[in-house]
Design an enzyme around this catalytic site. Structure first.
Site, short mmCIF file in Angstrom:
data_model
loop_
_atom_site.label_atom_id
_atom_site.label_comp_id
_atom_site.label_asym_id
_atom_site.label_seq_id
_atom_site.Cartn_x
_atom_site.Cartn_y
_atom_site.Cartn_z
N ALA A 243 -103.58 34.95 33.40
CA ALA A 243 -104.11 34.73 32.05
C ALA A 243 -103.41 33.52 31.45
CB ALA A 243 -103.89 35.97 31.19
N LYS A 244 -103.77 33.23 30.20
CA LYS A 244 -103.24 32.05 29.52
C LYS A 244 -101.72 31.99 29.53
CE LYS A 244 -106.82 30.42 26.41
NZ LYS A 244 -107.65 31.42 25.70
N ARG A 245 -101.08 33.18 29.40
CA ARG A 245 -99.61 33.18 29.33
C ARG A 245 -98.97 32.58 30.58
NH1 ARG A 245 -101.02 38.56 29.21
NH2 ARG A 245 -101.22 39.46 31.27
#
Ligand code: GLU
Ligand code: ZN
Length: 316
Positions: free
Chosen positions: A246-248
């Site tokens: 994911a973005k993280r």
């Protein structure tokens, strides 16, 4: 025994955002699975989840998949253009009293459900509205309601082409589940079954995050009188922390890799190595991979996208 039928596979991106390294590995596996059997591939845009749909994301998905080296014979087939088909299916379920109108809000369900639940799945529906008949929808006036499918308390068994025999009870996973949302649109579970059935899909290859959906979908196949496809649920790509990519974990969008000059063959080579089709990470095209494809070399664990792997393919 199934009679032999030509393979038809599908790529089914949700245009809710950019396609990233995690989706891409699954699409590659799905594409290779169909193509290596001489099968056809369909592209379907799963755009009925309208609040989350991003403008331009469908076009972006097409570009991303093409860039990777995937192609298709039919599509893009667009779900929002197929609403009458889903309405017909809902009607069939209503006729059989297999669905009932549910007026519960999300908060009602959360409150009434006792069992702890998984992050994505939501609580198991406690059956608050199960006493209703389909015709009761007419007397609900202005009240918003969804349609829920009545699940039998019965384990559902299927053979997963990757994971082997599976037995799951939808009663424990979801309880009666939504097939039509109160917003007036079909839920994913219904749309995907109607589409895969009417489009003649013979094999579904997708991420194993969707395993809990499969028994629900098999109930819908049965209720609608369709023969189900075969299923193969393959492991997801996760970040170094073991959580779903994911973005993280930084920017792993295909468009960003492409902009940084990463060649598609290089990314495909990384995937091929991760699936046990190449001994080391080296560039290879999707076409060149066809004779090497097999499901049984793919490790059963998630593929951990360690930071050094991205460096290895010239990104970051
Ligand atoms: N559209 C779904 C996704 O992007 C895939 C659904 C499916 O393969 O059944 O995750
Ligand atoms: Zn309810």
């Amino acid at each position: 025994m199934k009679t032999h039928q030509p393979t038809r596979g599908r790529l089914a991106p949700s245009p809710t955002g950019a396609q990233h390294v995690g989706n891409a590995r699954t699409y590659l596996i799905a594409w290779l699975s169909a193509r290596s059997k001489g099968g056809r591939v369909l592209l379907r845009m799963e755009d009925i989840d309208s609040p989350r749909i991003k403008p331009g994301a469908a076009e972006q998905a097409v570009d991303d998949l093409r860039w990777l080296g995937l192609d298709w014979d039919e599509g893009p087939i667009v779900q929002t253009e197929r609403l009458p088909l889903y309405e017909q299916a809902l009607d069939t379920l209503q006729q059989q009293e297999l669905v009932y109108p549910c007026t519960c809000t999300r908060a009602d369900v959360e409150r009434a459900a006792s069992a702890p639940h998984q992050e994505h799945e939501g609580p198991v529906y406690p059956g608050t509205c199960a006493y209703r008949r389909a015709a009761d929808a007419d007397s609900l006036g202005d009240q918003a309601f969804a349609w829920r499918f009545r699940v039998p308390d019965e384990p559902i068994t299927f053979h997963d082409a990757f994971r082997g025999p599976m037995t799951l009870n939808p009663r424990d996973l979801s309880g009666d589940f939504v097939v039509w949302k109160s917003a007036g649109t079909p839920a994913y579970q219904l749309a995907v079954v109607v589409d895969d059935a009417l489009l003649g899909i013979t094999e579904v290859v997708r991420g194993d995050d969707l395993i809990p959906s499969t028994p629900r979908q098999l109930l819908l196949y049965r209720a609608l009188g369709y023969a189900p496809p075969t299923f193969a649920h393959v492991p997801m790509v996760v970040g170094p922390d073991g959580r779903r990519l994911a973005k993280r974990h930084g920017d792993t969008r295909l468009a960003s890799l492409r902009a940084a000059g990463v060649k598609p063959e290089t990314l495909v080579g990384l995937f091929a190595w991760s699936c046990g089709w190449l001994e080391r990470v080296e560039p290879i095209t999707t076409q060149e991979l066809l004779p090497r494809f097999r499901l049984d070399t793919i490790p059963p664990r998630p593929f951990v996208l360690e930071t050094d792997l991205l460096r290895k393919i010239g990104y970051r």
